[in-house]
Design a protein around this motif. Structure first.
Motif, PDB file in Angstrom:
ATOM      1  N   LYS A   1       0.847  -1.190   0.000  1.00 56.62           N
ATOM      2  CA  LYS A   1       0.000   0.000   0.000  1.00 56.62           C
ATOM      3  C   LYS A   1       0.881   1.237   0.000  1.00 56.62           C
ATOM      4  O   LYS A   1       1.810   1.354   0.806  1.00 56.62           O
ATOM      5  CB  LYS A   1      -0.917   0.001   1.216  1.00 56.62           C
ATOM      6  N   ALA A   2       0.593   2.158  -0.916  1.00 55.52           N
ATOM      7  CA  ALA A   2       1.469   3.317  -1.104  1.00 55.52           C
ATOM      8  C   ALA A   2       0.721   4.626  -0.881  1.00 55.52           C
ATOM      9  O   ALA A   2      -0.474   4.745  -1.142  1.00 55.52           O
ATOM     10  CB  ALA A   2       2.078   3.294  -2.506  1.00 55.52           C
TER      11      ALA A   2
ATOM     12  N   GLN B   1       0.721  10.026  -8.454  1.00 59.90           N
ATOM     13  CA  GLN B   1      -0.470   9.334  -7.965  1.00 59.90           C
ATOM     14  C   GLN B   1      -1.260   8.730  -9.113  1.00 59.90           C
ATOM     15  O   GLN B   1      -1.754   7.602  -9.023  1.00 59.90           O
ATOM     16  CB  GLN B   1      -1.338  10.323  -7.173  1.00 59.90           C
TER      17      GLN B   1
ATOM     18  N   THR C   1       0.532   5.531 -10.315  1.00 51.40           N
ATOM     19  CA  THR C   1       0.662   4.426  -9.361  1.00 51.40           C
ATOM     20  C   THR C   1      -0.663   3.991  -8.744  1.00 51.40           C
ATOM     21  O   THR C   1      -0.774   2.866  -8.252  1.00 51.40           O
ATOM     22  CB  THR C   1       1.612   4.806  -8.203  1.00 51.40           C
TER      23      THR C   1
ATOM     24  N   ALA D   1      -1.724   5.271  -6.036  1.00 54.42           N
ATOM     25  CA  ALA D   1      -1.519   5.401  -4.595  1.00 54.42           C
ATOM     26  C   ALA D   1      -2.484   6.427  -3.999  1.00 54.42           C
ATOM     27  O   ALA D   1      -3.074   7.246  -4.715  1.00 54.42           O
ATOM     28  CB  ALA D   1      -0.076   5.826  -4.310  1.00 54.42           C
TER      29      ALA D   1
ATOM     30  N   TYR E   1       0.769   2.270   5.697  1.00 54.78           N
ATOM     31  CA  TYR E   1       1.367   2.209   4.366  1.00 54.78           C
ATOM     32  C   TYR E   1       2.711   1.497   4.392  1.00 54.78           C
ATOM     33  O   TYR E   1       3.451   1.566   5.383  1.00 54.78           O
ATOM     34  CB  TYR E   1       1.527   3.614   3.790  1.00 54.78           C
TER      35      TYR E   1
ATOM     36  N   TYR F   1       7.911  -0.044  -9.232  1.00 56.67           N
ATOM     37  CA  TYR F   1       6.686   0.503  -8.647  1.00 56.67           C
ATOM     38  C   TYR F   1       5.518   0.491  -9.625  1.00 56.67           C
ATOM     39  O   TYR F   1       4.390   0.801  -9.252  1.00 56.67           O
ATOM     40  CB  TYR F   1       6.925   1.943  -8.176  1.00 56.67           C
TER      41      TYR F   1
END
Length: 266
Positions: free
Chosen positions: A21-22, A41, A44, A46, A90, A176
């Protein structure tokens, strides 16, 4: 049987990596770092949150410099608003900031003092006038000895339009984001700067507000988008002492593309 076990291990590794979890956590004063954070963001998926100073900075360059210097000299760092996101929830924190005085902006100092990053994978990203990714990453490593500080991404404010494409490469290269990407070749050997290279360096750097020095040697490599150059540069600081820096320049392959300097590493 060995092949089956290997395959299961590979699937487990991929599942673990994608399950992390990012959070994209950033401070932005003028909006440039926010632009990069939102792109990060977007690529990704996230969560994202902005760090806010209780007493906002004005956004006026000279006033920010003066206030920042007062805070550094006094050790009274700016108060920040409580985070809505819990760091403990996270695995990966993409931590973004503009470079001030060669390192991360002052509100990040407060954040690092107030939040616990122990055991977290911290990925720095920053915006700057000339450079500061390397120095701010070193500072993060010292400030967060129990965190896992990763290789970061930095972009000049003048080149923020290039961030989307550069972030795509950065995220894929470092695991990532899914997707294959062509590995860039190594730079050639350093060689003395000639007239053509000096002209290219000047075209890339002469419009910068501060003198960046005189290139001594250079090397280069081809890329899918053009050619990257790495110059070793001699200059003198305000104290008159000679120093050496590395300045990276890129030239696109499109006809009429102008050289751009991407980063100064001091």
């Amino acid at each position: 049987m060995k092949k089956l076990l290997f395959s299961l291990a590979a699937v487990t590794a991929i599942t673990t990596a994608t399950a992390q979890k990012a959070l994209v956590l950033y401070y932005s004063e003028g909006g440039t770092t926010k632009t990069v954070a939102e792109e990060l963001q977007k690529q990704t998926g996230a969560d994202i949150e902005a760090i806010e100073a209780v007493e906002p900075y004005t956004g006026i360059f000279q006033e920010t410099i003066q206030r920042g210097q007062r805070e550094m000299q006094s050790g009274q760092w700016p108060a920040i608003k409580p985070l809505k996101s819990a760091i403990k929830n996270y695995d990966v924190i993409f931590l973004g900031y503009p470079i001030w005085f060669g390192t991360y902006a002052n509100p990040i100092v407060t954040l690092l003092k107030e939040e616990d990053f122990a055991g977290k994978k911290v990925v720095p990203f920053c915006t700057f006038g000339s450079g500061g990714l390397n120095t701010s990453t070193d500072a993060l490593t010292k400030a967060l000895p129990k965190a896992d500080i990763q290789k970061g991404y930095g972009v000049r404010t003048a080149r923020v339009a290039a961030a989307a494409k550069e972030l795509d490469r950065f995220l894929k290269e470092n695991g990532y984001k899914k997707g294959a990407i062509e590995k860039l070749p190594e730079y050639s050997a350093q060689q003395p700067v000639g007239d053509a290279e000096k002209a290219l360096f000047d075209a890339a750097c002469s419009s910068y507000q501060f003198p960046l020095g005189t290139p001594q040697t250079f090397c280069k490599r081809p890329t899918p988008d053009g050619t990257d150059y790495k110059f070793i540069v001699k200059s003198r600081g305000m104290n008159g002492e000679e120093s050496t820096s590395t300045i990276y320049v890129t030239v696109g392959k499109a006809e009429g593309a102008k050289p751009e300097f991407t980063e100064v590493v001091r």
